[in-house]
Write an enzyme that holds these catalytic residues in place. Structure first.
Site, mmCIF file in Angstrom:
data_model
loop_
_atom_site.group_PDB
_atom_site.id
_atom_site.type_symbol
_atom_site.label_atom_id
_atom_site.label_comp_id
_atom_site.label_asym_id
_atom_site.label_seq_id
_atom_site.Cartn_x
_atom_site.Cartn_y
_atom_site.Cartn_z
ATOM 1 N N GLU A 5 2.856 -6.652 -9.718
ATOM 2 C CA GLU A 5 4.184 -6.650 -9.110
ATOM 3 C C GLU A 5 4.901 -7.982 -9.302
ATOM 4 O O GLU A 5 6.086 -8.017 -9.640
ATOM 5 C CB GLU A 5 4.018 -6.354 -7.618
ATOM 6 C CG GLU A 5 5.185 -5.606 -7.059
ATOM 7 C CD GLU A 5 4.975 -5.189 -5.630
ATOM 8 O OE1 GLU A 5 3.988 -5.631 -4.995
ATOM 9 O OE2 GLU A 5 5.824 -4.439 -5.136
ATOM 10 N N HIS B 131 7.627 1.053 -3.370
ATOM 11 C CA HIS B 131 6.752 0.732 -4.519
ATOM 12 C C HIS B 131 7.451 0.966 -5.857
ATOM 13 O O HIS B 131 6.797 1.222 -6.871
ATOM 14 C CB HIS B 131 5.471 1.607 -4.513
ATOM 15 C CG HIS B 131 4.544 1.354 -3.381
ATOM 16 N ND1 HIS B 131 3.867 2.375 -2.736
ATOM 17 C CD2 HIS B 131 4.175 0.220 -2.762
ATOM 18 C CE1 HIS B 131 3.113 1.875 -1.781
ATOM 19 N NE2 HIS B 131 3.283 0.556 -1.772
ATOM 20 N N ASN C 221 7.231 -12.945 -2.189
ATOM 21 C CA ASN C 221 6.996 -11.594 -1.673
ATOM 22 C C ASN C 221 6.627 -11.741 -0.201
ATOM 23 O O ASN C 221 5.474 -11.994 0.146
ATOM 24 C CB ASN C 221 5.860 -10.964 -2.499
ATOM 25 C CG ASN C 221 5.592 -9.523 -2.116
ATOM 26 O OD1 ASN C 221 6.050 -9.043 -1.084
ATOM 27 N ND2 ASN C 221 4.834 -8.843 -2.956
ATOM 28 N N ARG D 199 11.098 -10.275 -3.609
ATOM 29 C CA ARG D 199 10.844 -8.850 -3.442
ATOM 30 C C ARG D 199 11.422 -8.412 -2.101
ATOM 31 O O ARG D 199 11.142 -9.003 -1.057
ATOM 32 C CB ARG D 199 9.341 -8.587 -3.442
ATOM 33 C CG ARG D 199 9.016 -7.135 -3.220
ATOM 34 C CD ARG D 199 7.807 -6.982 -2.369
ATOM 35 N NE ARG D 199 7.480 -5.578 -2.171
ATOM 36 C CZ ARG D 199 6.632 -5.169 -1.256
ATOM 37 N NH1 ARG D 199 6.034 -6.040 -0.467
ATOM 38 N NH2 ARG D 199 6.390 -3.891 -1.106
ATOM 39 N N ARG E 254 -1.736 3.438 7.908
ATOM 40 C CA ARG E 254 -0.576 4.280 8.231
ATOM 41 C C ARG E 254 -0.956 5.757 8.173
ATOM 42 O O ARG E 254 -1.703 6.168 7.281
ATOM 43 C CB ARG E 254 0.552 4.015 7.222
ATOM 44 C CG ARG E 254 1.314 2.745 7.512
ATOM 45 C CD ARG E 254 2.295 2.427 6.409
ATOM 46 N NE ARG E 254 1.805 1.330 5.585
ATOM 47 C CZ ARG E 254 2.389 0.905 4.477
ATOM 48 N NH1 ARG E 254 3.480 1.480 4.043
ATOM 49 N NH2 ARG E 254 1.875 -0.098 3.798
#
Ligand code: AMP
Length: 404
Positions: free
Chosen positions: A388, A181, A7, A92, A242
């Site tokens: 994940e 996501h 990832n 990923r 963000r």
């Protein structure tokens, strides 16, 4: 099957070696501040997962991965002694654009399409592709799979994914909403169906991935019909650093008034805004909660804004679906913060989402998937632990097994 999950982020590398048969992690790695003199890499092995820290100063993400492979082969605690003991690699990938609507085994055509996707996530996709290339060179016979953050949202209808911009920008640049996501939303939805004891195809769910990044998805009959992240993971909710959605005119205004360059503006919106920007304390929700409890008004305002924007998004997706059976909370904040869940659902009881305060309490419940609404809440509230890397490993196993 032993799957190495990779990832790669803009300045980080997360990796795990996962035995998919027993669904167990054999190695965990986290490298942060990659590309800077302060970069470090923590590696730990089952069963104790005692961390060893390696100096990876000024290395690129793929060089960190190469270093991790060295550790995997050389460390006496490692479950493997040669790279041939890794059966497959699961990567990923943040953006799959319109090219990828599901996970794929990376062959030559897929590798070329990955390059075409790089401009959709210029910070994230290029390091991931560099890792893929490095591994292809080092282990040419080991199959690699790409698992996309965007793929789950490929089912969004045009009314949800198109922007009200001149058509030519979609035709020329494929500017549209892709979401992110996806692996987490898909998993959260399936786990919620298990908790509710009903098939996913019969349910309307609102899945909330609330971590450092955050997004909310309307999952109707198992399919994503809308999600809060857009062309990039900047749209939607207020996040750690963000801004999420703001009036786009602010961008051009600030660029004119403060003579900001494109890169500077990008950094303001992606790295200096959100919870960090408003509170001035931290991007980490735990720090901000602590500061607010100690009387810091800006920290309190940041939490208020964060909660309010989530409430509005949940309300919006309630309206977007034909039915809503449950709201599902996952990721760092969604899973762990009983306080934030209290604040979010305090404003949603009139929509039929009624929290049970005792069930919401986290004491002894961290990592336990459960329903936290009262028994006769018309819409249930669930907490699901996201994983994940495990999802990517299982998806990789699935595709590689089909190769024969
Ligand atoms: P993630 O990106 O999923 O790892 O989530 C990271 C975010 O979860 C950070 O803002 C953490 O502060 C937050 N988080 C983790 N545990 C807690 C907790 N117990 N209470 C509040 N926030 C938490």
């Amino acid at each position: 099957m032993r799957v190495l999950v990779v990832n790669a982020g803009s300045s980080s590398l997360k990796s795990q070696l996962i035995e998919t048969d027993g669904k167990v992690s054999l190695m965990k790695c986290l490298a942060e501040k990659v590309g800077t003199p302060e970069a470090y890499m923590n590696v730990s092995f089952a069963p104790d997962f005692h961390k060893t820290t390696y100096n990876v100063a000024d290395l690129t993400v793929e060089q960190c991965l190469a270093k991790l492979l060295e550790v995997l082969v050389d460390d006496p605690e490692s479950p493997i002694s040669g790279l041939q003991q890794i059966d497959a690699i699961g990567n990923r990938i943040v953006a799959g654009g319109e090219y990828f609507t599901k996970s794929v085994v990376i062959d030559e055509p897929a590798r070329e399409k990955l390059t075409a996707c790089e401009e959709l996530a210029p910070l994230h996709n290029p390091p991931a592709d560099a890792c893929i290339d490095m591994m292809r060179e080092l282990m040419p016979d080991t199959p690699q799979v790409a698992v996309f953050d965007t793929a789950f949202h490929a089912t969004m209808p045009a009314k949800a994914y198109m922007y009200p911009l001149p058509r030519e920008y979609y035709d020329k640049y494929r500017i549209r909403r892709y979401g992110a996501h996806g692996t987490s939303h898909r998993y959260a939805a399936q786990q919620a169906a298990n908790l509710l004891g009903r098939p996913l195809r019969d349910l309307g769910l609102i899945t909330c991935h609330l971590g450092n990044g955050g997004s909310i998805t309307a999952v109707n009959h198992g399919k994503s019909i809308d999600t809060s992240m857009g062309f990039t993971p900047l749209e939607g909710l207020m996040m750690g650093t963000r801004s999420g959605s703001i009036d786009p005119a602010i961008v051009t205004y600030l660029m004119r008034r403060e003579h900001k360059s494109f890169d500077e503006m990008d950094a303001i919106l992606n790295k200096k805004s959100g919870i960090l920007g408003v509170s001035g304390v931290s991007a980490d929700m735990r720090d901000v909660l602590q500061a607010a409890a100690a009387g810091n008004e800006l920290a309190e305002l940041a939490i208020d804004m964060y909660v309010y924007r989530i409430q509005k998004a949940i309300g919006g997706y309630y309206a977007a679906m034909t039915r809503t059976d449950a709201v599902v909370m996952t990721a760092g904040i969604g899973e762990n913060s009983a306080e934030l869940r209290e604040r979010i659902f305090a404003g949603l009881a009139h929509m039929g989402m009624i929290l049970d305060h005792e069930r919401n309490d986290v004491t002894g419940q961290i990592g336990v998937n459960r329903i936290i609404s009262i028994d006769d809440s018309p819409i249930k509230i669930c907490v699901v632990t996201t994983d994940e890397e495990m999802r990517i490993a299982r998806e990789t196993d699935n595709l590689v097994s089909q190769l024969g």
